[in-house]
Design a protein around this motif. Structure first.
Motif, PDB file in Angstrom:
ATOM      1  N   VAL B  56      77.406 -30.595 -19.800  1.00 40.41           N
ATOM      2  CA  VAL B  56      77.108 -29.885 -20.926  1.00 40.41           C
ATOM      3  C   VAL B  56      76.805 -30.925 -22.123  1.00 40.41           C
ATOM      4  CG1 VAL B  56      78.004 -28.607 -23.006  1.00 40.41           C
ATOM      5  CG2 VAL B  56      78.840 -27.878 -20.400  1.00 40.41           C
ATOM      6  N   SER B  57      75.788 -30.490 -22.753  1.00 41.14           N
ATOM      7  CA  SER B  57      75.278 -31.501 -23.916  1.00 41.14           C
ATOM      8  C   SER B  57      75.495 -30.935 -25.275  1.00 41.14           C
ATOM      9  CB  SER B  57      73.754 -31.888 -23.738  1.00 41.14           C
ATOM     10  OG  SER B  57      73.119 -30.736 -24.268  1.00 41.14           O
ATOM     11  N   GLY B  58      75.726 -29.651 -25.078  1.00 41.77           N
ATOM     12  CA  GLY B  58      75.882 -28.666 -26.354  1.00 41.77           C
ATOM     13  C   GLY B  58      74.773 -27.913 -26.782  1.00 41.77           C
ATOM     14  N   GLY B  59      73.518 -28.387 -26.176  1.00 41.71           N
ATOM     15  CA  GLY B  59      72.340 -27.795 -26.482  1.00 41.71           C
ATOM     16  C   GLY B  59      72.313 -26.497 -25.945  1.00 41.71           C
ATOM     17  N   LYS B  60      71.401 -25.642 -26.272  1.00 37.44           N
ATOM     18  CA  LYS B  60      71.051 -24.219 -25.635  1.00 37.44           C
ATOM     19  C   LYS B  60      70.850 -24.061 -24.164  1.00 37.44           C
ATOM     20  CE  LYS B  60      66.049 -24.301 -25.799  1.00 37.44           C
ATOM     21  NZ  LYS B  60      66.191 -25.701 -25.893  1.00 37.44           N
ATOM     22  N   ASP B  61      70.388 -25.004 -23.423  1.00 39.53           N
ATOM     23  CA  ASP B  61      69.944 -25.021 -22.134  1.00 39.53           C
ATOM     24  C   ASP B  61      71.408 -25.316 -21.536  1.00 39.53           C
ATOM     25  OD1 ASP B  61      67.048 -24.633 -22.207  1.00 39.53           O
ATOM     26  OD2 ASP B  61      66.993 -26.697 -22.857  1.00 39.53           O
ATOM     27  N   ILE B  89      78.020 -40.711 -30.670  1.00 35.27           N
ATOM     28  CA  ILE B  89      76.765 -40.672 -31.280  1.00 35.27           C
ATOM     29  C   ILE B  89      77.321 -40.119 -32.497  1.00 35.27           C
ATOM     30  CG2 ILE B  89      74.548 -40.028 -31.801  1.00 35.27           C
ATOM     31  CD1 ILE B  89      73.955 -40.015 -28.858  1.00 35.27           C
ATOM     32  N   SER B  90      77.425 -40.656 -33.765  1.00 35.36           N
ATOM     33  CA  SER B  90      78.048 -39.961 -34.837  1.00 35.36           C
ATOM     34  C   SER B  90      77.069 -39.300 -35.586  1.00 35.36           C
ATOM     35  CB  SER B  90      78.853 -40.845 -35.918  1.00 35.36           C
ATOM     36  OG  SER B  90      78.161 -41.766 -36.328  1.00 35.36           O
ATOM     37  N   GLY B  91      77.436 -38.228 -36.222  1.00 35.16           N
ATOM     38  CA  GLY B  91      76.508 -37.080 -37.084  1.00 35.16           C
ATOM     39  C   GLY B  91      75.645 -36.261 -35.982  1.00 35.16           C
ATOM     40  N   TYR B  92      76.334 -36.321 -34.642  1.00 33.91           N
ATOM     41  CA  TYR B  92      75.689 -35.680 -33.647  1.00 33.91           C
ATOM     42  C   TYR B  92      76.470 -34.831 -32.472  1.00 33.91           C
ATOM     43  CZ  TYR B  92      72.906 -34.554 -29.345  1.00 33.91           C
ATOM     44  OH  TYR B  92      72.285 -34.008 -28.388  1.00 33.91           O
ATOM     45  N   ARG B  93      77.341 -35.958 -32.079  1.00 35.19           N
ATOM     46  CA  ARG B  93      78.226 -35.432 -30.985  1.00 35.19           C
ATOM     47  C   ARG B  93      79.302 -34.522 -31.399  1.00 35.19           C
ATOM     48  NH1 ARG B  93      76.717 -33.632 -27.054  1.00 35.19           N
ATOM     49  NH2 ARG B  93      75.813 -35.131 -25.582  1.00 35.19           N
ATOM     50  N   GLU B  94      80.016 -34.737 -32.653  1.00 34.46           N
ATOM     51  CA  GLU B  94      81.052 -33.989 -33.083  1.00 34.46           C
ATOM     52  C   GLU B  94      80.637 -32.717 -33.287  1.00 34.46           C
ATOM     53  OE1 GLU B  94      79.803 -36.776 -34.681  1.00 34.46           O
ATOM     54  OE2 GLU B  94      79.839 -36.609 -36.603  1.00 34.46           O
ATOM     55  N   ALA B 229      74.860 -22.654 -29.725  1.00 40.06           N
ATOM     56  CA  ALA B 229      74.050 -23.820 -29.545  1.00 40.06           C
ATOM     57  C   ALA B 229      73.671 -24.532 -30.794  1.00 40.06           C
ATOM     58  CB  ALA B 229      72.855 -23.298 -28.750  1.00 40.06           C
ATOM     59  N   TRP B 230      73.839 -25.895 -30.895  1.00 38.70           N
ATOM     60  CA  TRP B 230      73.425 -26.437 -32.304  1.00 38.70           C
ATOM     61  C   TRP B 230      72.183 -26.857 -32.209  1.00 38.70           C
ATOM     62  CZ3 TRP B 230      76.497 -27.121 -36.542  1.00 38.70           C
ATOM     63  CH2 TRP B 230      77.833 -26.340 -36.439  1.00 38.70           C
ATOM     64  N   HIS B 231      71.356 -26.467 -33.306  1.00 38.75           N
ATOM     65  CA  HIS B 231      70.217 -26.865 -33.093  1.00 38.75           C
ATOM     66  C   HIS B 231      69.879 -28.197 -33.944  1.00 38.75           C
ATOM     67  CE1 HIS B 231      68.576 -23.257 -31.416  1.00 38.75           C
ATOM     68  NE2 HIS B 231      69.399 -22.633 -32.283  1.00 38.75           N
ATOM     69  N   ILE B 232      70.554 -29.358 -33.374  1.00 41.19           N
ATOM     70  CA  ILE B 232      70.621 -30.474 -34.026  1.00 41.19           C
ATOM     71  C   ILE B 232      70.074 -31.517 -33.141  1.00 41.19           C
ATOM     72  CG2 ILE B 232      72.969 -30.886 -33.306  1.00 41.19           C
ATOM     73  CD1 ILE B 232      73.487 -32.319 -36.094  1.00 41.19           C
TER      74      ILE B 232
END
Ligand SMILES: [Zn+2]
Ligand SMILES: [Zn+2]
Lengths: 66, 309
Positions: B56-61, B89-94, B229-232
């Motif tokens: 899992v990356s946290g994105g929609k897929d 990767i701060s500002g993203y992974r959390e 899903a985070w669109h980040i």
């Protein structure tokens, strides 16, 4: 007036049209139909559906992180 | 537009190559059926009690993959555990971790988070700093990709996984095929399609349940199912050749719908014709993990970065 919010570009535009086919709007914004999902008043629609005066439309680009 | 299947409900998607419209319910069924085709062909549904670890990356897929696999786990009698590599990767992974945890809590899915800093000794942010100061030659995305693959395989294996599922979709795969051909890496084109074709000890077979799913379908599916899903975008994301190929393929698909899927079908034919073509698989002299080199890429990078720690 049709309010259009483009999610990736974080901006909102207003169209003066009374009616527009979603595909026409998508292409106007520089996308192809496979590159975005169109949400009209909270509901996902196809590129062949029509958008009317008073609608709020969100354009969600499909290219984002996996 | 009305649904071409049930002829009742409003359509949410149009398939331009077949001129078909689907409503939300019919679309979900078709989407899930395409994922189940991969599971069936990959042998996941044979027998019972198999364990699928979902990367899992946290994105929609990847969240869609986790959701679909979980949805059918009882019917087909297999287990699902989510595995997330925290590369630091701060500002993203959390944020993406939050997405995974909320989906897992909602559907009671087991998950595991592995910290790259704990396992390897440094974060991707740290490697990026070194790269910017020009002390290491690897780009952040290379470091991230190498260690993510390394840790995913190692942990999935230790968890007893029969399969490691990733969220790669049809668009990703079509781009990868062209990218590898342009870089003269035919082996990378044929080493995997919806399943990794070379099965070696210590390598967990990888499957891609979304292999036949367009990226657009993945977005629609996530919206309809309220997948968190985070669109980040990753702050280190680079826009290399893949971004150009994506635009090029989208343009071709627009002119001639079906282009992308034809690329995937061609790959399957090449795989059938090149079954004897194999990369010699070795095991890293330092860590013992499978690799095509004497010393694996992860250990090569680690050796250099460790000098700066
Ligand atoms: Zn229907
Ligand atoms: Zn190694």
């Amino acid at each position: 007036m049709i309010r259009v919010k483009i999610i990736s570009r974080a901006k909102e535009i207003e169209l003066k049209e009374n009616k527009i086919i979603a595909e026409k709007l998508i292409r106007k914004l520089g996308f192809s139909p496979d590159e975005v999902v169109v949400v009209r008043n909270g509901e996902v629609i196809t590129e062949d559906d029509e958008i009317y005066d008073g609608d709020f439309v969100e354009i969600i680009p499909v290219a984002s992180g996996g | 537009m009305r649904c071409s299947l049930c002829k009742k409900d409003k359509a949410v998607i149009k398939y331009r190559h077949s001129n078909m419209y689907l409503c939300a319910d019919c679309f979900k069924k078709v989407f899930e059926k395409k994922a189940l085709v991969v599971l069936k062909r990959a042998g996941v549904l044979r027998g019972s009690g198999k364990l699928i670890v979902v990367a899992v990356s946290g994105g929609k897929d990847s969240l869609n993959t986790l959701y679909v696999l979980h949805k059918y786990s009882e019917i087909y009698d297999y287990d699902v555990i989510a595995l997330l590599i925290n590369e630091g990767i701060s500002g993203y992974r959390e944020y993406t971790i939050k997405g995974m945890i909320s989906l897992c809590n909602k559907y009671k899915i087991e998950y595991k988070i592995v910290s790259m800093e704990n396992e390897i000794g440094f974060t991707v942010d740290f490697a990026t700093e070194l790269y910017k100061k020009r002390k290491i030659r690897w780009k952040p995305c290379t470091v991230c990709g190498v260690f993510r693959r390394y840790l995913l395989n190692k942990h999935a294996r230790e968890m007893g996984a029969d399969f490691l599922a990733t969220g790669h979709n049809l668009d990703d795969e079509a781009q990868t095929i062209l990218l590898n051909i342009f870089q003269d890496s035919l082996y990378r084109v044929i080493q995997a399609d919806y399943i990794s074709r070379e099965i070696v000890p210590k390598m967990v077979p990888r499957i891609k349940p979304l292999y036949y799913i367009y990226e657009k379908e993945s977005v629609v599916y996530a919206l309809l199912n309220k997948i968190p899903a985070w669109h980040i975008e990753c702050p280190h994301a680079q826009y290399g050749m893949r971004a150009d190929i994506r635009r090029f393929l989208n343009k071709l698909e627009d002119l001639k719908p079906g282009t992308k899927i034809n690329l995937l079908l061609s790959r399957e034919k090449i795989i059938q014709k090149t079954k004897s073509l194999k990369m010699p698989m070795k095991y890293c002299e330092i860590c013992g993990e499978p690799s095509t080199h004497e010393i694996c890429r992860a250990c090569q990078i680690r050796n250099v970065i460790n000098k700066f720690l």
